[in-house]
Design an enzyme around this catalytic site. Structure first.
Site: not given
Length: 657
Positions: A26, A580
């Site tokens: 990721c 995030h």
């Protein structure tokens, strides 16, 4: 950074490749699924300078690397001989924002890159074997020659089968179905039919696509072609088959899909390939050859420029084989040919550029690929150089085309003729020696090759440096080049920090405004030790009350993860910001997220960046706590929160000084 050694260390410390079930990545982490997590050496991984920390969560063994994780991931796959798994990896690049050129190069490179090493090896063996025969060291009738040539030529002869495997991955087709399609195309009996003297009828009489029909399929005439060594027919066939397979999976009950999906996919695709796809691809090649014959008769210089400049494109599409038929036709009718010969200098233009890249690159992997590509190019096999070295660096590929056109002009100026088929690269010289022996045409051939090679080398050294390595794309001089470099290079931290340290005064306070409305939290309250420990950098977190993320400062978008759960920014003041959204929300694979910006886009404070569905994320069982991290915190004396409690979008949030 030495990605190769880091990848080797990670492979060893997760228990070896035998312990890996799958691996994806990721924004910052390698996410392994291990067969036995107890075999992994947590302490050794955490002690590695290239690893931030290790996290075990959600059934995954997560090795935190940082924002250059994509490069470590690619190297990890190469070092371990692994294949990436899961949609997180397959969709890492946001192809919805890629140009048509980028998509094309992504497709071609994705199909050819996996077998470049073997392709280069086969080319070298084939070239060396031909050289041994030319020098009289081997006889073509000897067993040694037959075996060595089979090693080299066999790879190219069965290229459709090899391509079918990589094309299947790009088009999401079952690889064994793809191999079955390719095998049928080069099946010996099919090849024999193409050479049969039994002609049932002739189609398209009088045209350049006139075709003898040797067999029919359900009474439909089948135009047989020789598909060995071809590229485009199998790629088109696999693409078509992927759509047939997709439709079959929708229509066929799941309990019998195991055998009925391949059954119908093969049964439909193979006949259509022989009846439609293959002939059309081959006719495209023939049409291109006829066009260039007309151009040469009109203007040899123009033909040289086009042939030399675009030959590598023809090779890339596999349509260059059509020129072979024109070559033999010309030899039969007038005893020489001047079209096919124009492509000879292109090999040396290509390896001139490759040599320039070898001089300029700082990447050991690039150099290791360039050396065999250079050698095989000397022998006339340029596919490893094209697919592995120059095409991925678009500017270098264009420079090699320009150099090839320059060299081809020498052939046109010298009125050089080819009297036989000898080969490419250094084996092209016998082509220009006719019954009268050596004459000026041989010297013009030498001149063309030298000019092509020097032109390729010079153009790469002068104009191609910034295309060699991602590091070379970092602009020099102006502060705004930081954002440009970040938009062009995947590893934003390694390159941007260097420029920022030279240009940004970190003693001057910088403020960031809140990108979200919600409750401000300390990083230590985040339920993820990677963020809470400060390993990724200093900052804070926000528990959002609304589902829109806004820009905290003026700058550029440095990184947009395809799933929309994370975004990286480079502010005009030099801060590198990672936001995030939620914890482990990468597992949602983009569901509930809508990205509003693209990589490299200029932004102003308050511009909307991402929309996300708070309720959907929570309903899926994921935290929505959103860390706002300054990933280059080490460049500041202090990163201070200047907001607490409830915060609104646009309110002062962090101060960096």
């Amino acid at each position: 950074m030495a990605y190769e050694q880091l990848a080797k260390d990670i492979l060893k410390d997760v228990g070896g490749k035998e312990n890996i079930t799958s691996v994806v990545h990721c924004t910052t982490r390698l996410r392994f699924k291990l067969k036995d997590e107890s075999k992994a050496n947590d302490d050794a991984l955490k002690a590695n300078d290239g690893v931030v920390t290790v996290v075990k969560a959600g059934g995954q063994y997560q090795v935190v690397i940082g924002t250059h994780v994509d490069k470590v991931y690619d190297t990890l796959l190469a070092e371990g001989g692994l294949s990436g798994g899961g949609q997180v990896d397959d969709n890492y690049e946001d192809k919805t924002n890629m140009s048509l050129t980028d998509r094309f190069i992504d497709l071609i490179s994705g199909i050819f890159t996996p077998f470049l090493g073997a392709l280069a090896a086969a080319g070298m063996i084939k070239g060396l074997t031909s050289a041994a025969v030319s020098l009289g060291w081997l006889s073509q009738s000897s067993g040694t020659y037959q075996i060595l040539y089979a090693i080299g030529d066999g790879f190219f002869y069965f290229l459709p089968i090899i391509i079918s495997l990589t094309a299947a991955k790009k088009f999401n087709l079952d690889k064994f179905i793809a191999v079955g399609i390719a095998a049928s195309m080069v099946y010996p009996n099919i090849v024999a039919i193409n050479n049969s003297k039994n002609v049932l009828m002739t189609l398209f009489k009088g045209s350049f696509i006139e075709s003898d029909i040797h067999i029919t399929f359900l009474k439909i005439p089948v135009i047989m072609m020789n598909y060995s060594s071809t590229v485009i027919p199998i790629i088109l066939a696999v693409w078509f088959a992927s759509h047939v397979q997709k439709l079959a999976k929708k229509l066929i009950p799941e309990m019998v899909q195991l055998f009925l999906v391949p059954f119908f996919t093969l049964l439909i695709t193979v006949p259509i390939t022989f009846i439609v796809i293959g002939p059309v691809a081959s006719w495209a090649s023939d049409a291109l050859s006829a066009l260039f014959q007309t151009l040469f008769n009109f203007s040899p210089i123009l033909a040289a420029l086009l042939m030399g400049g675009f030959w590598q494109v023809f090779v890339m599409f596999g349509v260059h084989w059509g020129f072979v038929a024109v070559f033999y036709a010309e030899l039969a009718s007038q005893g020489f040919d001047q079209i096919f010969l124009l492509s000879v200098s292109v090999c040396f233009a290509q390896i001139g550029v490759v040599l320039g890249i070898m001089f300029q690159t700082k990447n050991p992997k690039t150099r290791s690929l360039a050396i065999p590509a250079f050698i095989s190019g000397i022998f006339g096999v340029t596919e490893p150089a094209i697919y592995g070295i120059t095409l991925p660096r678009k500017k270098s590929f264009v420079l090699s085309c320009i150099a090839g056109a320059i060299g081809a002009i020498c052939f046109a100026l010298g009125n050089v003729k080819a009297y036989s088929m000898a080969g490419f690269g250094i084996f092209a010289f016998p082509m220009v020696i006719g019954k009268n022996g050596v004459d000026a045409t041989l010297y013009w051939t030498f001149a063309s090759i030298i000019v092509s090679f020097v032109a390729g080398l010079a153009l790469q050294l002068i104009f191609g440096r910034d295309a060699v390595d991602p590091e070379g794309e970092v602009a020099k001089g102006k502060a705004e080049a930081v954002a440009q470099a970040a938009s062009e290079a995947a590893d934003i931290n390694e390159h941007a920090v260097k420029v920022q340290q030279e240009k940004i005064d970190y003693n001057q306070a910088t403020k960031l405004v809140s990108p979200l409305a919600g409750q401000v939290l300390a990083l230590t309250d985040v339920k993820d030790e990677v963020f809470s420990s400060g390993a990724m950098g200093q900052g804070l977190a926000i528990e959002p009350s609304a589902g829109t993320l806004y820009a905290p400062a003026d700058g550029h978008v440095a990184l947009v993860f395809p799933t929309g759960h994370a975004i990286g920014l480079n502010t005009d003041d030099g801060a590198e910001v990672l936001i995030h959204i939620g914890m482990d929300t990468v597992n949602l694979e983009g569901k509930g997220f809508e990205t509003l910006v693209t990589k490299g886009q200029a932004i102003k404070a308050g511009d909307p960046l991402v929309k996300f569905d708070l309720d959907a994320i929570k309903a899926a069982g994921y935290e929505v706590t959103t860390p706002v991290i300054i990933t280059n915190s080490k460049n500041y004396h202090n990163v201070t929160a200047i907001a607490s409690g409830q915060v609104d979008v646009g309110q002062d949030l962090l101060e960096l000084n």
